[in-house]
Scaffold this active site. Sequence first.
Site, mmCIF file in Angstrom:
data_model
loop_
_atom_site.group_PDB
_atom_site.id
_atom_site.type_symbol
_atom_site.label_atom_id
_atom_site.label_comp_id
_atom_site.label_asym_id
_atom_site.label_seq_id
_atom_site.Cartn_x
_atom_site.Cartn_y
_atom_site.Cartn_z
ATOM 1 N N ASP A 110 28.183 -21.555 -72.668
ATOM 2 C CA ASP A 110 29.473 -21.510 -73.363
ATOM 3 C C ASP A 110 30.400 -22.634 -72.876
ATOM 4 O O ASP A 110 31.536 -22.742 -73.329
ATOM 5 C CB ASP A 110 30.131 -20.129 -73.254
ATOM 6 C CG ASP A 110 30.541 -19.782 -71.848
ATOM 7 O OD1 ASP A 110 30.200 -20.527 -70.913
ATOM 8 O OD2 ASP A 110 31.218 -18.734 -71.669
ATOM 9 N N GLU A 140 27.262 -19.872 -59.122
ATOM 10 C CA GLU A 140 28.155 -21.013 -59.382
ATOM 11 C C GLU A 140 29.238 -21.110 -58.313
ATOM 12 O O GLU A 140 29.892 -20.105 -57.986
ATOM 13 C CB GLU A 140 28.792 -20.890 -60.791
ATOM 14 C CG GLU A 140 29.727 -22.058 -61.084
ATOM 15 C CD GLU A 140 30.051 -22.250 -62.561
ATOM 16 O OE1 GLU A 140 29.476 -21.539 -63.415
ATOM 17 O OE2 GLU A 140 30.890 -23.141 -62.846
HETATM 18 O O1 KIV Z 1 28.259 -22.476 -69.858
HETATM 19 C C1 KIV Z 1 27.531 -23.127 -69.101
HETATM 20 O O2 KIV Z 1 27.193 -24.280 -69.360
HETATM 21 C C2 KIV Z 1 27.089 -22.461 -67.882
HETATM 22 C C3 KIV Z 1 26.439 -23.297 -66.820
HETATM 23 C C4 KIV Z 1 27.387 -24.221 -66.235
HETATM 24 C C5 KIV Z 1 25.751 -22.454 -65.825
HETATM 25 O O3 KIV Z 1 27.252 -21.297 -67.755
#
Ligand code: KIV
Length: 335
Positions: A94, A232
């Site tokens: 997202d 993260e």
């Molecule tokens: O939305 C995204 O790209 C993510 C990654 C950064 C893990 O959740």
Amino acid sequence: MSRVSYLNHLTRPLSRSSRLTISSSPNSLRQQLRWSSHSPASPSLSARGQKPVTIQTLQKMHADNNPITMLTAHNFPSALMAQEAGMDMILVGDSLAMVSLGMPDTSEVTLDEMIMSARAVSRAVNRSFTVGDLPMGSYEISPEQALESAIRMVKQGRMQSVKLEGGAEMAPAIKKITTAGIPLVAHIGLTPQRQHALGGFRVQGNTLDKAMALLKDAKAVQDAGAFAVVLECVPSDIAGQVTNALSIPTIGIGAGNQTSGQVLVQIDMIGIRPPDAFMPKFVKKYGSMWEMGLEAISQYKQEVTDRSYPAAQHVYKSDAKVTEAFKNAIQSGQS
Ligand code: KIV
């Protein structure tokens, strides 16, 4: 079947994005295979005999201590590139909201928008294992809502698995989705959908209490059935300890190099952001696509302005007699 579609049908296996065009002249019926600037290039890796990545492939990589590579893709060409470069997993994250749609954060993006992006990615991918992110508001209300959204991501978005943010509190939703047979990647530590509750994009798990809570979340999502977990913005040694305590792989982003794999946002790492765009400390810029794109577009602007583009090699030629007759017809007022 019309002649054109029949010939198209015959040539389809030979060409990637080629389209058959036939001269309108009934005598010549000249056939040209051409590369259309509007038709997509179809995936090529299957032709090279590579096997698709499955959950079992990922589990084996984890068991053999081989790092798992994951990258985001938000559209057809970025998915093609990620797969071509050999990514084990492709995430329709997202992050779409911020880096591709220009939204201020990820809270605005809808499940429909995520599905449209996922469908485009799915058309490009036949080897990497795909993961579709469930956006904010599509899974928190109840496990039933979460399962409904996950099913849409698989059926309409054509993803092989889903991802959602949250730890122990999301365990019932994770269980509901995974017992329905949909593989799931959990996401803990910094969860951008909750950035306002977390006080912004901050490092997580950096005190003993917070590290213990992170471990509790990691174990809860594993027990609920997640086959992998994204960590993260977590200090490297804490992420390493969490990784060692789990039987499922951890995929780190801003979590150091002791995790089972890594994920980055493609647009960040290939450098399609303006030079003044904020970039978190953990992002390594592997390319400078912004500069390359800017240079190419500026040159295009210049060449259109000075009429050096299109040049002879970019131009379709007409029969001189046809041109002459056409000119005469216009002059004599036949049009
Ligand atoms: O939305 C995204 O790209 C993510 C990654 C950064 C893990 O959740």
